[in-house]
Design a protein around this motif. Sequence first.
Motif, PDB file in Angstrom:
ATOM      1  N   PRO A 184       0.837  -1.217   0.000  1.00  0.00           N
ATOM      2  CA  PRO A 184       0.000   0.000   0.000  1.00  0.00           C
ATOM      3  C   PRO A 184       0.866   1.258   0.000  1.00  0.00           C
ATOM      4  O   PRO A 184       1.835   1.370   0.758  1.00  0.00           O
ATOM      5  N   GLY A 185       0.517   2.193  -0.858  1.00  0.00           N
ATOM      6  CA  GLY A 185       1.269   3.435  -0.956  1.00  0.00           C
ATOM      7  C   GLY A 185       2.433   3.383  -1.931  1.00  0.00           C
ATOM      8  O   GLY A 185       3.023   4.424  -2.243  1.00  0.00           O
ATOM      9  N   GLN A 218      11.224   4.485   3.494  1.00  0.00           N
ATOM     10  CA  GLN A 218       9.924   4.572   2.833  1.00  0.00           C
ATOM     11  C   GLN A 218       8.774   4.160   3.738  1.00  0.00           C
ATOM     12  O   GLN A 218       7.651   4.653   3.582  1.00  0.00           O
ATOM     13  N   HIS A 219       9.015   3.244   4.669  1.00  0.00           N
ATOM     14  CA  HIS A 219       7.917   2.664   5.448  1.00  0.00           C
ATOM     15  C   HIS A 219       7.652   3.384   6.758  1.00  0.00           C
ATOM     16  O   HIS A 219       6.702   3.036   7.468  1.00  0.00           O
ATOM     17  N   GLU A 220       8.455   4.391   7.114  1.00  0.00           N
ATOM     18  CA  GLU A 220       8.247   5.098   8.376  1.00  0.00           C
ATOM     19  C   GLU A 220       7.346   6.300   8.165  1.00  0.00           C
ATOM     20  O   GLU A 220       7.611   7.143   7.314  1.00  0.00           O
ATOM     21  N   ALA A 221       6.306   6.369   8.983  1.00  0.00           N
ATOM     22  CA  ALA A 221       5.325   7.458   8.823  1.00  0.00           C
ATOM     23  C   ALA A 221       5.954   8.787   9.230  1.00  0.00           C
ATOM     24  O   ALA A 221       6.818   8.838  10.097  1.00  0.00           O
ATOM     25  N   PRO A 251       4.106  -3.748   4.991  1.00  0.00           N
ATOM     26  CA  PRO A 251       4.515  -2.348   5.148  1.00  0.00           C
ATOM     27  C   PRO A 251       3.617  -1.400   4.357  1.00  0.00           C
ATOM     28  O   PRO A 251       2.992  -1.789   3.370  1.00  0.00           O
ATOM     29  N   THR A 252       3.561  -0.169   4.817  1.00  0.00           N
ATOM     30  CA  THR A 252       2.891   0.906   4.086  1.00  0.00           C
ATOM     31  C   THR A 252       3.958   1.909   3.667  1.00  0.00           C
ATOM     32  O   THR A 252       4.831   2.262   4.453  1.00  0.00           O
ATOM     33  N   VAL A 253       3.866   2.359   2.429  1.00  0.00           N
ATOM     34  CA  VAL A 253       4.880   3.261   1.876  1.00  0.00           C
ATOM     35  C   VAL A 253       4.356   4.701   1.938  1.00  0.00           C
ATOM     36  O   VAL A 253       3.224   4.979   1.530  1.00  0.00           O
TER      37      VAL A 253
END
Length: 561
Positions: A185-186, A558-561, A537-539
């Motif tokens: 996702p993302g 990329q995966h850290e909000a 993970p969310t990108v």
Amino acid sequence: MRRWFSLDHKIIGLQYAVTSMVFLLVGFSLMMLLRWQLAYPKQPIPLIGALLGSRNVTNGIMLPEFYNQLGAMHGTIMIFLGVVPLSVGGFGNYLVPLQVGAADMAFPRLNMLSYWIYLAGGVVMLASFFVPGGAPNSGWTSYPPLADIATAGQTFWLIGMVFLITSSLLGSINIIVTILQLRAPGMTFMRLPFLVWAQLVTAFLLLLAFPPLESAALMQLMDRLAGTSFFLPSGLVVGQKAAAAAGGGNPLLWQHLFWFLAHPEVYVLILPAMGIVAEVIANNIRKPLWGYRLMVWSAMFLGFMSMLVWAHHMFLTGMGTTMSAFFQTTTMIISIPSVIILTSLLMSLWGGSIRFTTPMLFALAFLPMFGLGGLTGLPLGLAASDIHLHDTYYVVGHFHYIVAPGTIFALFAGVYYWFPKVTGRMMDDRLGRLHFIGSFICMNAVFMPMFIQGLAGLNRRLYDGGITYAHAHGLQKWNVMQGWAAWTLGLVQILFIVNVVVSVRRGAPASDNPWDATTLDWATATPPPHGNFAALPTVYRGAYEYSVPGSARDFMPQHEA
């Protein structure tokens, strides 16, 4: 057995990588024998000459037939069994699911099957050395009618090629579907690492360009075994007798089918290399890649145009000025996206806080080496100059600058860069630097003189290095120098092998992200577990967010909000 026949993309990627590097070592060994023959024609091969068999050597002196076999198999092994499987099967299999945030490839069983078919093709090709008449001796391009009437080894070459092409088709389908359907996702298309884009374009090239060569291989097999004459012209005389099955065929048909694959094949070699270099450079300059979107569009245009330039290998076939003009034009056009990607990588260096790690040294060396290979290719894309340079050592030098100090340097950069993620251990940096310096010097010493030889008119594929020709007498000194450089290059690779073997067991432990990288492949445990990610993970951002103003660190994964 469960591990050998694993469905995990990482195990399959490692199987591809190790197998292809073994094949590269075999192909390189054949080249060292070739260089002895060119440096010291009609002199016994030291140490191993007597072990090569009376069919191949007489009193330790290499026979012309064996020289041709070594030449054909060196090219075949290095390209089809070595570089392509390592760059696509090894790096592509291991890294693409990790970098897009997927748990595995889209079709794991198809992935496993592709490796074993590839291995079978390689074994069949190497087995050709042990059949009556020896290995194929018609060059790595296998031009008919010579290849149609060659020894039994050519049949093994064709069967092996069918296996290899089938393996590539299965692998390319898997990579395409994985990238298009299994992104996290993302992970929008413009957030993909450039390596993923390079693998995507490469997979489409394999899918579209390899089938014509598979068809051609099957047709040549029919000519050899079933009495057809797809490539055998009328009036063909073999051994002072008219060939029984000849008639109506066209040898040029093979050339068109072969080069329709073999020129896109150049970009199958170089695009994954560019992707690896982009990852290494971005990480070691600590800033975003300059012109990322431009690089992506250039890679796609490069893939499209590579299907329209194949006949610049065939200017001497008498295709006519109109067709020659078309392929000259497309060849000049295709140099533009390559220059854009190379320029973007060079521009990225400006203002960067460069870390000269071992992978970065290999990545930096790739830039001028590939540039030199591309620049020397321009005269070969113009019919007027290609007529004089065709089939000379100039062509050999040009192509090897693309593949050897070009592509293989990029592959070395990738091995040193991702080795900690794969094994959990760091490679020895001192051995790595020695390996780089020795390889850089020796590779240039091997291939740079080829331009001198080619411009002087020395033809390639001459068993004695051309000493029987008056114009080549003064060039023999270069063959001697190239020979010593090649053998030294072989010794330098021992440093790499020792580094890998020792580091796997005793290398310094590596953290999950030892290079402080941003892409998803560094967001997993080291080594990555089965399934890759503990949670999907969310990108949130692009692949190269380094040195963002106001950030506490000089990288934002990329995966850290």
